[in-house]
Design an enzyme around this catalytic site. Structure first.
Site, short mmCIF file in Angstrom:
data_model
loop_
_atom_site.label_atom_id
_atom_site.label_comp_id
_atom_site.label_asym_id
_atom_site.label_seq_id
_atom_site.Cartn_x
_atom_site.Cartn_y
_atom_site.Cartn_z
N TYR A 43 5.55 -1.09 0.36
CA TYR A 43 6.39 -2.03 1.10
C TYR A 43 5.74 -3.41 1.23
CZ TYR A 43 9.94 1.42 2.51
OH TYR A 43 10.98 2.33 2.53
N ASN A 106 16.46 5.81 8.50
CA ASN A 106 17.78 5.66 7.88
C ASN A 106 17.92 6.48 6.60
OD1 ASN A 106 16.09 4.07 6.36
ND2 ASN A 106 17.29 2.20 6.53
N HIS A 109 15.58 5.32 1.00
CA HIS A 109 15.27 3.99 0.49
C HIS A 109 16.05 3.80 -0.80
CE1 HIS A 109 12.93 0.56 -0.97
NE2 HIS A 109 12.89 1.18 -2.14
N GLU A 120 8.95 -0.12 -8.40
CA GLU A 120 8.92 1.03 -7.49
C GLU A 120 8.83 2.35 -8.25
OE1 GLU A 120 11.17 -1.26 -3.84
OE2 GLU A 120 12.25 0.33 -4.87
P1 IDP Z 1 16.87 -1.65 2.91
O1 IDP Z 1 16.09 -0.35 3.04
O2 IDP Z 1 18.31 -1.47 3.25
O3 IDP Z 1 16.66 -2.32 1.57
P2 IDP Z 1 15.07 -3.66 4.01
O4 IDP Z 1 15.52 -4.91 4.69
O5 IDP Z 1 14.48 -3.75 2.64
O6 IDP Z 1 16.29 -2.62 4.04
O7 IDP Z 1 14.01 -2.98 4.98
C1 IDP Z 1 13.22 -1.89 4.56
C2 IDP Z 1 13.26 -0.81 5.61
O8 IDP Z 1 12.60 -1.29 6.78
C3 IDP Z 1 14.65 -0.42 6.07
O9 IDP Z 1 15.21 0.62 5.29
C4 IDP Z 1 14.44 0.02 7.51
O10 IDP Z 1 14.14 1.42 7.58
C5 IDP Z 1 13.24 -0.77 7.94
N1 IDP Z 1 13.65 -1.89 8.78
C6 IDP Z 1 14.33 -2.99 8.41
N2 IDP Z 1 14.52 -3.83 9.44
C7 IDP Z 1 13.90 -3.25 10.51
C8 IDP Z 1 13.74 -3.64 11.89
O11 IDP Z 1 14.19 -4.70 12.34
N3 IDP Z 1 13.05 -2.75 12.68
C9 IDP Z 1 12.52 -1.56 12.20
N4 IDP Z 1 12.68 -1.18 10.92
C10 IDP Z 1 13.35 -2.00 10.09
MG MG Z 2 14.97 -3.15 0.75
#
Ligand code: IDP
Ligand code: MG
Length: 134
Positions: A43, A106, A109, A120
């Site tokens: 990451y 969530n 990824h 990746e």
């Molecule tokens: P994505 O997984 O939908 O591409 P990204 O913005 O790339 O989202 O962020 C990577 C991961 O970081 C997200 O899947 C989520 O689990 C976590 N994340 C993103 N924003 C936040 C936040 O504001 N607080 C805590 N975790 C976050």
């Molecule tokens: Mg992302």
């Protein structure tokens, strides 16, 4: 990647089945427990974001499942299949809506571009394991 909570909750089979039903080929697949440094490397694009420490601690808290998936328009279609980053905002029927519990946990990824998918996939898999991908 299937994230630690979804693996711990034994949702991996259902998630992979859904991915296959949507027409993806699984080219490579493995379960691994990342250490904190591994998660930080994976990451690194987010290293200056306020949630970096939380994200990398979580992603190294238990085993994840990494896969290379193949399909036409795979990156965009997979983003649609998984839904918005926050499960609360994700569309009904998406993987994050079905199996995610909050913004961090969530469920899955997904790569955000073909270029990042290449990086990746190379993080997790060797040239031999990626053989059929190209
Ligand atoms: P994505 O997984 O939908 O591409 P990204 O913005 O790339 O989202 O962020 C990577 C991961 O970081 C997200 O899947 C989520 O689990 C976590 N994340 C993103 N924003 C936040 C936040 O504001 N607080 C805590 N975790 C976050
Ligand atoms: Mg992302």
């Amino acid at each position: 990647m299937i994230k630690p909570t979804a693996v711990a909750q034994k949702k991996a089979g259902k998630i992979l089945d859904r991915i296959l039903e949507e027409g993806y080929l699984i080219i490579s697949l493995k379960m691994v427990h990342l250490c904190k440094r591994d998660a930080e490397a994976f990451y690194s694009i987010h290293k200056d974001r306020p949630f970096f420490a939380e994200l990398t601690s979580y992603m190294s808290s238990g085993p994840i499942i990494a896969a290379i998936l193949q399909k036409n328009n795979a990156v965009d279609d997979y983003r649609t299949l998984i839904g918005s980053t926050n499960p609360a905002d994700a569309a009904e029927g998406t993987i994050r809506k079905l199996y995610g519990t909050d913004l961090g946990k969530n469920a899955v990824h997904g790569s955000d571009s073909d270029e990042n998918a290449e990086v990746e996939c190379s993080f997790f898999f060797s040239g031999m394991e990626k053989m059929k991908w190209k």
